[in-house]
Design a protein around this motif. Structure first.
Motif, PDB file in Angstrom:
ATOM      1  N   THR A  45      81.677 -24.857 162.657  1.00  0.00           N
ATOM      2  CA  THR A  45      81.830 -23.717 163.460  1.00  0.00           C
ATOM      3  C   THR A  45      82.814 -24.412 164.687  1.00  0.00           C
ATOM      4  OG1 THR A  45      80.032 -24.409 165.145  1.00  0.00           O
ATOM      5  CG2 THR A  45      79.459 -22.701 163.350  1.00  0.00           C
ATOM      6  N   ASP A  47      82.114 -24.702 167.760  1.00  0.00           N
ATOM      7  CA  ASP A  47      81.729 -25.732 168.412  1.00  0.00           C
ATOM      8  C   ASP A  47      81.629 -27.226 167.825  1.00  0.00           C
ATOM      9  OD1 ASP A  47      80.889 -23.584 170.116  1.00  0.00           O
ATOM     10  OD2 ASP A  47      78.845 -23.510 169.409  1.00  0.00           O
ATOM     11  N   ASP A  48      81.770 -27.233 166.565  1.00  0.00           N
ATOM     12  CA  ASP A  48      81.952 -28.543 166.143  1.00  0.00           C
ATOM     13  C   ASP A  48      83.161 -29.219 165.896  1.00  0.00           C
ATOM     14  OD1 ASP A  48      79.313 -28.292 165.092  1.00  0.00           O
ATOM     15  OD2 ASP A  48      79.880 -26.856 163.564  1.00  0.00           O
ATOM     16  N   GLU A  80      90.873 -25.654 163.495  1.00  0.00           N
ATOM     17  CA  GLU A  80      90.520 -24.293 163.504  1.00  0.00           C
ATOM     18  C   GLU A  80      91.806 -23.527 162.814  1.00  0.00           C
ATOM     19  OE1 GLU A  80      89.079 -20.473 166.216  1.00  0.00           O
ATOM     20  OE2 GLU A  80      89.708 -22.247 167.265  1.00  0.00           O
TER      21      GLU A  80
END
Length: 220
Positions: A45, A47-48, A80
């Protein structure tokens, strides 16, 4: 994006040692020993991304010894855009006690010529080729089968994503353990060390596309 699901694959050190003791039908599963630290393989995600980027950069500096090269490592700086946004790409991570300790990705871009041999670029065209990349494990977490499980999950992702006809990767045999690991899983299609001038010194491999059961096949 097609996520890795089904409990996201929970792995333990004890279970992983058992899986190395035997393979195929009858080998041990992934049941946790009491108190065993867990490894969790899952789709990354947003956040990772910081933890994943740290694993990748540490590897290119320590193991690959190339350091950060913008032309080669743009996906490391912006994973991303490279892996989370495109529908047929993915980034997987392994989490251990809240820390990202391993990464692995699929991109929908095949090897380009140059710098790769023309026959390799023609054999693995972009769009029809799922290229495995950034399969990195922190040194202190190696020898637990994480990379092998990552490869299996990435292959299954490629099948579920649809449209891929081949699984491809290349590796630098100068990295300790890289060549025997990939030879245990994949078929060599070109060792550039045998080319005039030695090419880039890398080895190109093709992996078999995994077969999924009917329950794993995505609805169309």
């Amino acid at each position: 994006m097609v996520p890795v699901t089904s409990a996201t694959t929970v792995m333990t050190e004890a279970a992983d040692r058992r899986s190395h003791a035997g393979t195929g039908p009858g080998s041990s599963g992934t049941a946790a020993a009491p108190g065993a630290p867990e490894y969790v393989l899952r789709t990354a995600t947003a956040d990772d991304l910081g933890g994943a980027r740290a694993v990748m950069l540490d590897t290119v500096y320590r193991d690959l010894k190339s350091g950060y090269v913008p032309h080669w490592h743009a996906d490391v700086i912006d994973p991303e855009a490279a892996y989370l946004r495109p529908e047929r790409c993915t980034l997987l991570v392994v989490e251990h006690r809240g820390e990202i300790v391993a990464t692995g990705a699929v991109r929908d871009r095949g090897p380009q010529a140059p710098p790769n041999p023309r026959r390799i670029a023609d054999r693995f065209p972009s769009g029809a080729t799922a290229q495995l990349c950034r399969i990195y494990v922190r040194p202190e977490h190696r020898r637990h089968g994480l990379a092998r499980r990552m490869v299996r999950a990435l292959g299954e992702f490629a099948v579920r994503a649809g449209g891929y006809e081949a699984l491809y990767l290349h590796t630098d045999p100068a990295v300790p353990g890289a060549e025997p690991f990939w030879r245990s899983l994949a078929r060599e299609v070109c060792d550039e060390r045998t080319l005039p001038g030695g090419g880039q010194g890398i080895i190109h491999f093709e992996l078999p596309m995994p077969l999924l059961g009917a329950e794993d096949t995505p609805a169309r």
